[in-house]
Design a protein around this motif. Structure first.
Motif, PDB file in Angstrom:
ATOM      1  N   SER A   1      83.068  20.714  77.677  1.00 11.89           N
ATOM      2  CA  SER A   1      82.478  20.784  76.110  1.00 11.89           C
ATOM      3  C   SER A   1      81.704  19.761  75.722  1.00 11.89           C
ATOM      4  CB  SER A   1      83.673  21.176  75.139  1.00 11.89           C
ATOM      5  OG  SER A   1      84.323  19.670  74.982  1.00 11.89           O
ATOM      6  N   PRO A   2      80.886  20.280  74.945  1.00 12.97           N
ATOM      7  CA  PRO A   2      79.716  19.188  74.245  1.00 12.97           C
ATOM      8  C   PRO A   2      80.700  18.209  73.565  1.00 12.97           C
ATOM      9  CG  PRO A   2      78.889  21.435  73.879  1.00 12.97           C
ATOM     10  CD  PRO A   2      80.334  21.398  74.513  1.00 12.97           C
ATOM     11  N   GLU A   3      81.618  18.386  73.120  1.00 16.04           N
ATOM     12  CA  GLU A   3      82.712  17.525  72.201  1.00 16.04           C
ATOM     13  C   GLU A   3      83.055  16.350  73.342  1.00 16.04           C
ATOM     14  OE1 GLU A   3      83.390  20.759  72.143  1.00 16.04           O
ATOM     15  OE2 GLU A   3      82.652  21.153  69.930  1.00 16.04           O
ATOM     16  N   TYR A   4      83.218  16.821  74.440  1.00 11.13           N
ATOM     17  CA  TYR A   4      83.687  15.507  75.428  1.00 11.13           C
ATOM     18  C   TYR A   4      82.382  14.532  75.463  1.00 11.13           C
ATOM     19  CZ  TYR A   4      84.216  13.241  79.847  1.00 11.13           C
ATOM     20  OH  TYR A   4      84.440  12.387  80.508  1.00 11.13           O
ATOM     21  N   HIS A   5      81.200  15.052  75.562  1.00 15.37           N
ATOM     22  CA  HIS A   5      80.008  14.312  75.743  1.00 15.37           C
ATOM     23  C   HIS A   5      79.938  13.328  74.188  1.00 15.37           C
ATOM     24  CE1 HIS A   5      78.593  15.899  79.536  1.00 15.37           C
ATOM     25  NE2 HIS A   5      78.737  16.999  79.089  1.00 15.37           N
ATOM     26  N   ALA A   6      80.271  14.171  73.297  1.00 13.05           N
ATOM     27  CA  ALA A   6      80.124  13.325  72.088  1.00 13.05           C
ATOM     28  C   ALA A   6      81.366  12.169  71.970  1.00 13.05           C
ATOM     29  CB  ALA A   6      80.064  14.305  70.794  1.00 13.05           C
ATOM     30  N   MET A   7      82.264  12.593  72.340  1.00 16.40           N
ATOM     31  CA  MET A   7      83.523  11.569  72.092  1.00 16.40           C
ATOM     32  C   MET A   7      83.048  10.529  73.271  1.00 16.40           C
ATOM     33  SD  MET A   7      86.898  13.704  71.847  1.00 16.40           S
ATOM     34  CE  MET A   7      87.196  14.092  73.612  1.00 16.40           C
ATOM     35  N   ALA A   8      82.696  10.788  74.471  1.00  9.93           N
ATOM     36  CA  ALA A   8      82.353   9.906  75.357  1.00  9.93           C
ATOM     37  C   ALA A   8      81.306   8.686  74.903  1.00  9.93           C
ATOM     38  CB  ALA A   8      81.898  10.315  76.700  1.00  9.93           C
ATOM     39  N   MET A   9      80.433   9.297  74.028  1.00 13.23           N
ATOM     40  CA  MET A   9      79.274   8.454  73.581  1.00 13.23           C
ATOM     41  C   MET A   9      79.534   7.884  72.289  1.00 13.23           C
ATOM     42  SD  MET A   9      77.218   8.486  76.290  1.00 13.23           S
ATOM     43  CE  MET A   9      75.914   7.535  75.488  1.00 13.23           C
ATOM     44  N   ALA A  10      80.500   8.271  71.709  1.00 18.36           N
ATOM     45  CA  ALA A  10      80.962   7.883  70.271  1.00 18.36           C
ATOM     46  C   ALA A  10      81.033   6.410  70.317  1.00 18.36           C
ATOM     47  CB  ALA A  10      82.247   8.472  69.720  1.00 18.36           C
TER      48      ALA A  10
END
Length: 166
Positions: free
Chosen positions: A84-93
Motif C-alpha cells: 500500500s502507498p501508506e507503507y511507503h509513506a510510513m517508511a519515509m516518515a
C-alpha cells in the motif's frame, strides 16, 4: 528509479497531509450515503488493486489451472499483492528529522526489507512454478517475459513528466 519512488512517496505524503489539514478531525459523513466518499489517493489505490486483481485473474485463466493447483495458486497470488502507498509513506516518515548517517542507515534497512520481500516472492513463484505442467510453464514463462520486457522499457524510458524540474 529509486528517486522516482521517493518523489512519488513524498508527493503522496504531502497530498495526504494537505487533505488532513483541510478536513476536520470529526468523522464527516454525507447524508445521501451515510459514508465519507473515498479520497483521491484511496481511489488510486483501489484502482491499482482492481487492476492487479484483474491481471492475476486473467493470468490464472490463461494457465488453465487444474482443481488440485488452486491451493498453490492462492499461495502464489497472496505473495504477489502490491504494497500500500501508506507503507511507503510510513517508511519515509520523519526522514528529514534524521541526520545523514541515520537516513543512510534507515534507507539500508528499508533496502534489506525489500530484498527479503523479493526473496519471498521469488520463493513463492518457484514453488508454484514447480506445480505446473510443461504447457503451463510455457504460458507462465511467456507471460512473465512480457512483464519483464514492459518493466525494462519503463526503466529505460527514464523518468516521467512529473520528474522534470526545468
Amino acid at each position: 528509479m529509486k528517486l522516482r519512488h521517493l518523489l512519488i512517496a513524498a508527493n503522496l505524503l504531502a497530498g495526504l497531509s494537505a487533505v488532513a489539514q483541510t478536513t476536520s478531525s470529526a468523522d464527516t459523513t454525507y447524508p445521501a450515503t451515510g459514508v465519507r466518499p473515498a479520497s483521491p489517493s484511496q481511489k488510486i489505490r483501489d484502482a491499482m488493486l482492481h487492476r492487479h486483481e484483474k491481471h492475476l485473474e486473467a493470468f490464472k485463466t490463461s494457465l488453465k489451472l487444474k482443481p488440485e493447483q488452486e491451493l498453490q495458486w492462492a499461495a502464489f497470488a497472496g505473495h504477489m499483492k502490491p504494497r500500500s502507498p501508506e507503507y511507503h509513506a510510513m517508511a519515509m516518515a520523519d526522514m528529514e528529522k534524521l541526520s545523514t548517517p541515520e537516513r543512510i542507515d534507515k534507507m539500508a534497512a528499508l533496502k534489506n526489507q525489500r530484498d527479503a520481500e523479493i526473496q519471498k516472492r521469488g520463493d513463492a513463484t518457484k514453488a508454484f512454478y514447480a506445480t505446473l505442467s510443461e504447457d503451463q510453464k510455457k504460458t507462465f514463462d511467456e507471460h512473465t517475459a512480457k512483464l519483464m520486457h514492459r518493466m525494462a522499457e519503463r526503466h529505460l524510458a527514464g523518468p516521467g513528466p512529473m520528474m522534470h524540474t526545468n
